[in-house]
Every structure is written in structure tokens, then in C-alpha cells.
Design a protein around this motif. Structure first.
Motif, short mmCIF file in Angstrom:
data_model
loop_
_atom_site.label_atom_id
_atom_site.label_comp_id
_atom_site.label_asym_id
_atom_site.label_seq_id
_atom_site.Cartn_x
_atom_site.Cartn_y
_atom_site.Cartn_z
N PRO A 587 0.82 -1.22 0.00
CA PRO A 587 0.00 0.00 0.00
C PRO A 587 0.85 1.26 0.00
N LYS A 588 0.34 2.28 -0.64
CA LYS A 588 1.04 3.56 -0.71
C LYS A 588 0.97 4.26 0.64
N ASN A 589 2.03 5.01 0.97
CA ASN A 589 2.07 5.73 2.24
C ASN A 589 1.05 6.87 2.25
N ASP A 590 0.43 7.10 3.41
CA ASP A 590 -0.53 8.21 3.50
C ASP A 590 0.20 9.53 3.73
N ASP A 591 -0.52 10.63 3.63
CA ASP A 591 0.08 11.95 3.71
C ASP A 591 0.35 12.40 5.14
N GLU A 592 -0.21 11.72 6.13
CA GLU A 592 -0.05 12.14 7.51
C GLU A 592 1.28 11.68 8.11
N THR A 593 1.79 10.57 7.63
CA THR A 593 3.03 10.02 8.18
C THR A 593 4.22 10.41 7.31
N LEU A 594 5.35 10.48 7.95
CA LEU A 594 6.62 10.69 7.26
C LEU A 594 7.42 9.40 7.31
N LEU A 595 8.38 9.27 6.41
CA LEU A 595 9.23 8.09 6.36
C LEU A 595 10.61 8.45 6.89
N LEU A 596 11.02 7.80 7.96
CA LEU A 596 12.29 8.08 8.62
C LEU A 596 13.41 7.26 8.00
N PHE A 597 14.54 7.92 7.74
CA PHE A 597 15.73 7.20 7.29
C PHE A 597 16.95 7.78 7.99
N GLY A 598 18.06 7.07 7.94
CA GLY A 598 19.24 7.43 8.72
C GLY A 598 20.28 8.19 7.93
N ARG A 599 21.31 8.62 8.63
CA ARG A 599 22.47 9.25 7.99
C ARG A 599 23.68 9.04 8.89
N ARG A 600 24.84 9.25 8.30
CA ARG A 600 26.09 9.14 9.05
C ARG A 600 26.90 10.42 8.85
N THR A 622 20.26 16.03 14.74
CA THR A 622 18.98 16.69 14.56
C THR A 622 18.13 15.92 13.56
N LEU A 623 16.83 16.12 13.66
CA LEU A 623 15.89 15.53 12.71
C LEU A 623 15.73 16.50 11.55
N LEU A 624 16.27 16.13 10.39
CA LEU A 624 16.12 16.96 9.20
C LEU A 624 14.71 16.81 8.65
N MET A 625 14.03 17.94 8.45
CA MET A 625 12.69 17.95 7.89
C MET A 625 12.62 18.98 6.78
N HIS A 626 11.87 18.67 5.73
CA HIS A 626 11.64 19.64 4.68
C HIS A 626 10.69 20.71 5.23
N PRO A 627 10.95 21.98 4.96
CA PRO A 627 10.06 23.04 5.47
C PRO A 627 8.60 22.85 5.09
N ASP A 628 8.35 22.26 3.92
CA ASP A 628 6.95 22.04 3.52
C ASP A 628 6.26 20.99 4.39
N ASP A 629 7.03 20.10 5.00
CA ASP A 629 6.46 19.13 5.94
C ASP A 629 6.34 19.71 7.34
N ALA A 630 7.24 20.64 7.67
CA ALA A 630 7.24 21.23 9.01
C ALA A 630 6.14 22.26 9.19
N ALA A 631 5.88 23.06 8.14
CA ALA A 631 4.93 24.18 8.27
C ALA A 631 3.54 23.75 8.72
N PRO A 632 2.91 22.76 8.08
CA PRO A 632 1.56 22.38 8.55
C PRO A 632 1.56 21.75 9.93
N ARG A 633 2.73 21.36 10.44
CA ARG A 633 2.82 20.79 11.78
C ARG A 633 3.24 21.84 12.81
N ASN A 634 3.35 23.11 12.36
CA ASN A 634 3.73 24.22 13.24
C ASN A 634 5.09 23.99 13.89
N ILE A 635 6.03 23.45 13.09
CA ILE A 635 7.38 23.16 13.59
C ILE A 635 8.35 24.13 12.94
#
Length: 725
Positions: A587-600, A622-635
Motif C-alpha cells: 500500500p502507498k504511504n498516507d500523507d499524515e506520516t513521514l518516512l524516517l531514514f538514517g544518515r552518518r 537533529t531531525l532533518l525535515m523539509h520546510p513544507d512538511d514542518a509548516a503544517p505541523r507548526n514546527i
């Protein structure tokens, strides 16, 4: 600073000592300057045949680890009442460990004993081999490792296609014109699973000849320098299916090679028909035109290769993704040709038993198969906590930190605390070691002799080097093999390597076995019969900086290194149709959840390096987030946010970044310390393995690889949070 030209200086003698780094596959040449018995500086070795003066921060940083005030250099015993550690002499510790093992075996059987093998000792000589031998001497065989959070899917794919996980495929970087890299960041991690120190130099050359394309959810350090195609996390399989679909549909495949030298390619072609670029675009976020263009660039380049790494090995379709990487290289006629996709030469005799990737042995608690002889490591806590035959009652953690590396660390901590015996062989009291009955000190790589055995078969420019120890082990640190031998002796059991005893070596030691492997191999002196061949003595006295074994990889020989019965790449293994069907029905991911991945990051490549201030200086988890994902979450940038999954939640700092793809979030692994290391404990951050599932049903079933990239999360601004200054 001077260097003794014949390199016969003793460990700890003043001057420059040629050595090499053992923190990743690159194995760069180093010069260690010793003054008054102490290493005072690490310099690049410009005479090294492969690294040629390249040096990163980690090799010198290891000196700080070696002299760290928190480093364990004497055996410690934990008081189970107070939890405090107290110094203990080696004989007392080893006698007690041996006595407890005898009692556990008598009461529960040998299958109640297990080991966990990790890093940093993973790059030392024959480490996996002698750790397995130790268990075998005890009558046990239950081994865990980071494999199920790292390279497991790649090993399995190589066995399914070529018949062996021991012969790795990699890009012939020397003459490659076009390179696709998926989930890889060589400017931070070098060429993981490829022994090439000059990663940036090689990438620059390829880029100048044709192009380097980096496919990643983040515009990584490598992606910034070359071409970047942003992709949604855990969707690489969709992209690769679509690329292959277009290559077959557009007549871009090398059908002559496919007909003459592979099996079942038509079934693969037909099965990929539903995966059009348009369909795949909806899943991976790359437009269909770009997918077609990438496929055509790859197929039409003079030479090309597609390389995947950690980002392809920790998702829900890891084995399928790695199979598709192999198929792409094969379908375009890139396998076994210069500048393409190759299997390297094994420059040492194979004295160790070859272990298949996909074993019939299964975990008694998860029912999932072992991988290369390693039990599903995500189940290690359940193996301890679940009663019944085979319940783990004694565990040796050999240079590892499983409580900080796998899902549900809280459950793992509760399980580990119930063990009858937990022994940590390490140079720190890490989060796992904090629960151990004994901490047995091991040497850093500057304090041990080594031969570049482990990864030379992965080298586009093969070389070999032997290094004596630069200084003697500090305090009472001992080699792991010596510790195992001492325990076996106190149990009245045969020593390690006793099967390799000869008249000259009635009790062979570790480097004796390594010497035999080198001397009996294709570049060896055949035990004195070939005066032009190599031995450890010759490397030590004549070639202290190492020696090139060949100008490059013989690409055509790759076909002769296929290990399966038909000696042909297999393109339709039994699991493939099931995995393709599973991908199609996902199933395709819904718009409410984000997909977490790692970095080094370059300095803190491994969790045990976080205690060194200069390695983590400026490193912000830090948790890197795209501003377009952060804005509707008031982050806002610097806000503390609560990141939650179906298994847990953590509180971490958010950082706005246009470098991550929309719909995702990125956080580094290994933070949130609570061990016996003061500086690491003082650092911010959290362990995102809390967000990963420990339920085996949530892992990839064919490989038991745990799901660490593409975890579905929700992110919300923490109540009362204010942006950090």
C-alpha cells in the motif's frame, strides 16, 4: 621524526611506523609517530600503494580513543548488587568465566551459549573465523552480528545470483564511465564493501568521463558534488524495476549476453512489465521521463555500473533491491567487462569453511532463517527471554553494542540483565557492557598486528599489507583470540587453530594462520617453493607500506568466479516472483506520516567513537525535515519535536532542510548514550532504534533484515517547545 627503513623496529620504539587503518573497507595507509613509547601523531602514508597519502579524521581520532580516560585497559568485574565495576586480575576473571560456562553447559547444553560479533574488531585479521571457532570448541554455534542491520540483503542477493556470498560484486572504478550510486555516500563512508581509499578521486575521474548519479532521499555530501536524484525512502525497488522495464521494452538490454550466459532472463523481463516508469513514479517520486533518461544513459554509456549500499539494505524490500541492482548490471552487459560490474580475485587460500548466505537453520523464536551462519540478530533479546531448549543463558559480546544497534533497546536491556553470564570484550563500558559480568579489555588497531585479509577481494586495485603492532597493548589489554584460548584452556578444551598444527608450529597462533593463508594463496611463496611469492616476513621486511598485487581487476575472470552449479548468473530465484508480487501489492504511504531514514557523519561513523570530542565536534544529531512538511505541523527550526512510531517515541531537535525529500525525515543512528563513557553521555540526541519494530513479522522475511530505513513516523511539536537559540 624518522622511519627505520627496514621496518624491523620493535613495537613502541621511537620513530615512524607504517601501519594502516582498520575502521572501514578503505584501509588507508598511515604513519604512526612514536615518541617515548607513545603515539604522538598520525600522518598519511604517501608511499602506500593504494591510499597514496589519503587520510580522513577517523584514523588519527583512533589515537584519542586509545588514550581516552574512559577506556578499559584492565579486566573489570561487575558487582551484581551495586552494579559497580571493580578491577580484577585476568586469572580470576578467566577461571570464573570458564567455571560458569561449564555449569551452564552441564545444566542447559552448549546451545545456551552465544556470541555477538561487532565492530571495531571486524576489520582485524580472521576475527570472525576465530570467534566461530571458539563457539565450535564449546559445542555451540549461535552467533549474532550487525549483519541484519547492514549488509545481509546484499550477501543474500549475491548468493542467489552467483552462488556464493563470499565473492562480492563491485564497480570497476578504474575505467567506469557512468556510475549510479543508490543509498551510498562515499564522501562520508568511503566505498563501503569496496576496498578503495581514493573514493573522491575515483568519483571525480568517472564524473569527468561520463557522470556520477547519486540516488538518495537526502542531498548528501556526495550528491552535492555530483548529480543528485531525490527519491522517497524505501522505494528503490520501484525505481530499479522501472529502469529494467524500460531497458527491456526499449531494446536496450544486451540480449546476446543474456541468451548465451544467463538463465531465465525472459521470465525476469516478463515479470517486470507491470512496473512502468509511470507507475513507479507514483511510488518513488521520480518523474517517468527522468527514469527513462537514467535507464538510457546507463545502457548507452561506453562503460557503466550501478552500485548500492547501506540505504538499499535496511528497508522492507532489501533483498529484492539488491537483486535488481545485480540484474541491471547483467542485463546491460556490464557484468564481467572492464569498467563494469566485477567479482574480485581472492588473493588468499580459503582455509575457513564457506558458509552459505541463506541457511536452513532457523531462529527458534522468530522462525526466520539465519544468514551466513548468523542468527537473526533482531531476535537476540527474545532468544534470551524465551524459555525452552536453546534459550541463551551466556553471551559473549565481542566488540559490539547490540543494545544500541537493534530495535526495542528497553526490552533488550531487560533480557540481557537476566543472563547467567554476560562477557563484553571491548575497550569501553558501552550500553551493553554496562550489564556485563565482566569487561575484558581488547586492543585498538594500533596495538595489534594485522594483515589485510578481510576485504582485499573487493579491491579494484588489489594490494596487501602487513603491519606489526605500533605499540604494545596498553595496560592489560589482550587480543580476542588469546582471551578465547585462555578460556578454552581453563575448560580443558583444545585451543583455537589446533587443527592447523604442524611440526614447526605445534600450537599455531593467529598470525601463523594468516601467514599460511597468504603463502598458500595465488600470490604466496607456496611455503618456500616460490621464491618470488609473498609471506608475512617478506611483507614486513621488504614492503612495510604494502604492495600492489595486480594493476587492476581482471574483469573477464568474473565469469569464472561464479560459484553456482551452472556457473551462470541466475535471474529467476524462487523467491523473486513472491517478492515482486509483494512489492506490487504494497500500500502507498498516507500523507499524515513521514518516512524516517538514517544518515552518518564522517567523524562518528560508529557509536563507540562518540566519546572522542574531536570526532563529534560540531556534530548535531537533529531531525532533518523539509520546510513544507514542518509548516503544517507548526514546527520551526530548532524546535523540540516528538517523533513517534507504532513501537515508541523520542524527543529530539528539528532542523529545517531543503536537502531531504518531502514526506521524509532524516536522523543519524547511534545517539542517546547511557553507558560508561562520560563525554558520549553528555551529548544530546536519542536512539532512533526505539522507533523500529522488534516484531519479526515487520522485518524482511527472506533475510530477517530489520526495518530501519523508511519507518513510518508522526512528528509533532513538543508541548512548550521553543526554537533553540
Amino acid at each position: 621524526m624518522t622511519w627505520n627503513a627496514n621496518n624491523r623496529s620493535k613495537p613502541g620504539e621511537d620513530g615512524l611506523h607504517p601501519t594502516y587503518c582498520r575502521l572501514c573497507e578503505a584501509q588507508c595507509g598511515l604513519l604512526a609517530n612514536v615518541e617515548k613509547g607513545k603515539i604522538t601523531k598520525i600522518l598519511p602514508d604517501r608511499d602506500h600503494p593504494a591510499s597514496q597519502g589519503h587520510l580522513c579524521i577517523k584514523g588519527p581520532g583512533m589515537v584519542d580513543v586509545m588514550y581516552d580516560q574512559d577506556r578499559v585497559t584492565n579486566p573489570l568485574k561487575r558487582n551484581r548488587v551495586t552494579g559497580e565495576f571493580e578491577p580484577v586480575d585476568w586469572d580470576t576473571a578467566l577461571r570464573d568465566i570458564a567455571a560458569r560456562l561449564i555449569q551452564i553447559i552441564q545444566a542447559n547444553g552448549a546451545d545456551a551459549i552465544a556470541t555477538y560479533l561487532g565492530n571495531p574488531a571486524a576489520f582485524s585479521t580472521l576475527h570472525i573465523m576465530y570467534a566461530r571457532m571458539f563457539l565450535a570448541k564449546l559445542g555451540a554455534d549461535k552467533i549474532f552480528s550487525p549483519l541484519h542491520a547492514d549488509t545481509g540483503a546484499q550477501f543474500l542477493a549475491e548468493e542467489l545470483v552467483y552462488g556464493s556470498p563470499a565473492h562480492h560484486t563491485f564497480a570497476d572504478l578504474e575505467s567506469c564511465d557512468f556510475l549510479i550510486m543508490i543509498g551510498a555516500n562515499p564522501m562520508v563512508s568511503h566505498f563501503s564493501m569496496v576496498t578503495e581509499p581514493l573514493a573522491l578521486h575515483k568519483l571525480n575521474e568517472i564524473h569527468a568521463r561520463g557522470g556520477v548519479v547519486v540516488i538518495d532521499p537526502r542531498r548528501t555530501e556526495t550528491a552535492k558534488r555530483f548529480e543528485h536524484i531525490a527519491i522517497r525512502p524505501d522505494s528503490d525497488a520501484w525505481l530499479l524495476c522501472a529502469i529494467l522495464n524500460h531497458i527491456f521494452a526499449g531494446g536496450l538490454a544486451n540480449t546476446e549476453i543474456l541468451r548465451q550466459r544467463t538463465d531465465d532472463w525472459e521470465q525476469l523481463r516478463d515479470a517486470l512489465q507491470p512496473f512502468s516508469p509511470e507507475i513507479a513514479s507514483l511510488r518513488c517520486g521520480i518523474d517517468a521521463a527522468s527514469i527513462r533518461q537514467l535507464a538510457e544513459r546507463f545502457a548507452k554509456a561506453r562503460t557503466s555500473a550501478c552500485y548500492g549500499r547501506l540505504g538499499t539494505c535496511r528497508g522492507r524490500f532489501s533483498t529484492l533491491t539488491n537483486l535488481l541492482i545485480e540484474y541491471l548490471n547483467i542485463a546491460c552487459g556490464r557484468f564481467g567487462v572492464p569498467g563494469g560490474w566485477v567479482i574480485g580475485d581472492v588473493p588468499f587460500s580459503a582455509l575457513a569453511t564457506k558458509t552459505p548466505a541463506h541457511d536452513e537453520a532457523q531462529s527458534r523464536v522468530s522462525g526466520l532463517p539465519s544468514l551466513m551462519g548468523f542468527m537473526p540478530s533482531g531476535s537476540i533479546a527474545a532468544e534470551i527471554a524465551t524459555p525452552g531448549k536453546g534459550q541463551v543463558r551466556a553471551l559473549f559480546v565481542d566488540s559490539g553494542n547490540p543494545l544500541h544497534s537493534y530495535p526495542d533497546p528497553e526490552a533488550a536491556e531487560a533480557a540481557f540483565a537476566k543472563l547467567d553470564l554476560l562477557v563484553s570484550i571491548d575497550f569501553y563500558v558501552n550500553e551493553t557492557g554496562k550489564l556485563a559480568d565482566y569487561i575484558l579489555p581488547a586492543p585498538t588497531f594500533y596495538e595489534r598486528a594485522d594483515l589485510t585479509l578481510a576485504f582485499m577481494a573487493n579491491a579494484p586495485r588489489p594490494w596487501v599489507q602487513f603491519t606489526p603492532e605500533v605499540i604494545p597493548p596498553l595496560g592489560e589489554a589482550r587480543l580476542e583470540a588469546d582471551i578465547y584460548n585462555e578460556i578454552l584452556g581453563r575448560m580443558g578444551l583444545p585451543r583455537l587453530f589446533s587443527a592447523f598444527a604442524t611440526t614447526d608450529r605445534p600450537q599455531p597462533e593467529l598470525m601463523d594462520i594468516a601467514d599460511q593463508m597468504l603463502r598458500r594463496g595465488p600470490y604466496g611463496d607456496q611455503m618456500g617453493k616460490n621464491p618470488d611469492g609473498l609471506s608475512i616476513a617478506k611483507l614486513r621486511d621488504w614492503f612495510p607500506h604494502g604492495i600492489r598485487l595486480a594493476p587492476g581487476v581482471n574483469a573477464q575472470e568474473s565469469w569464472n568466479r561464479i560459484q553456482n552449479e551452472r556457473k551462470r548468473p541466475q535471474l529467476w530465484p524462487d523467491l523473486l516472483p513472491k517478492e515482486l508480487a509483494r512489492l506490487l501489492s504494497d500500500p502507498k504511504n498516507d500523507d499524515e506520516t513521514l518516512l524516517l531514514f538514517g544518515r552518518r557523519s564522517l567523524g562518528s561513523l560508529n557509536t563507540w567513537m562518540h566519546n572522542v570530542e574531536r570526532l563529534v565536534r560540531g556534530d548535531r544529531p537533529t531531525l532533518l525535515m523539509h520546510p513544507d512538511d514542518a509548516a503544517p505541523r507548526n514546527i520551526a527550526d530548532g524546535d523540540m519535536v516528538r517523533v513517534s512510531s507504532k513501537t515508541g517515541s523520542v524527543l529530539i531537535e528539528a532542523e529545517m532542510s531543503y536537502e531531504v525529500v518531502r514526506g521524509s525525515a532524516c536522523y543519524p543512528h547511534g545517539w542517546g548514550h547511557d553507558g560508561g563513557w562520560r563525554h558520549a553521555n553528555s551529548l544530546p540526541g536519542a536512539n532512533f532504534n526505539v522507533l523500529a519494530s522488534s516484531d519479526p513479522r515487520d522485518w524482511e522475511q527472506v533475510s530477517a533484515v530489520v526495518h530501519l530505513d523508511g519507518i513510518k513516523i508522526t512528528v509533532s511539536r513538543a508541548e512548550g517547545s521553543a526554537a533553540m537559540p
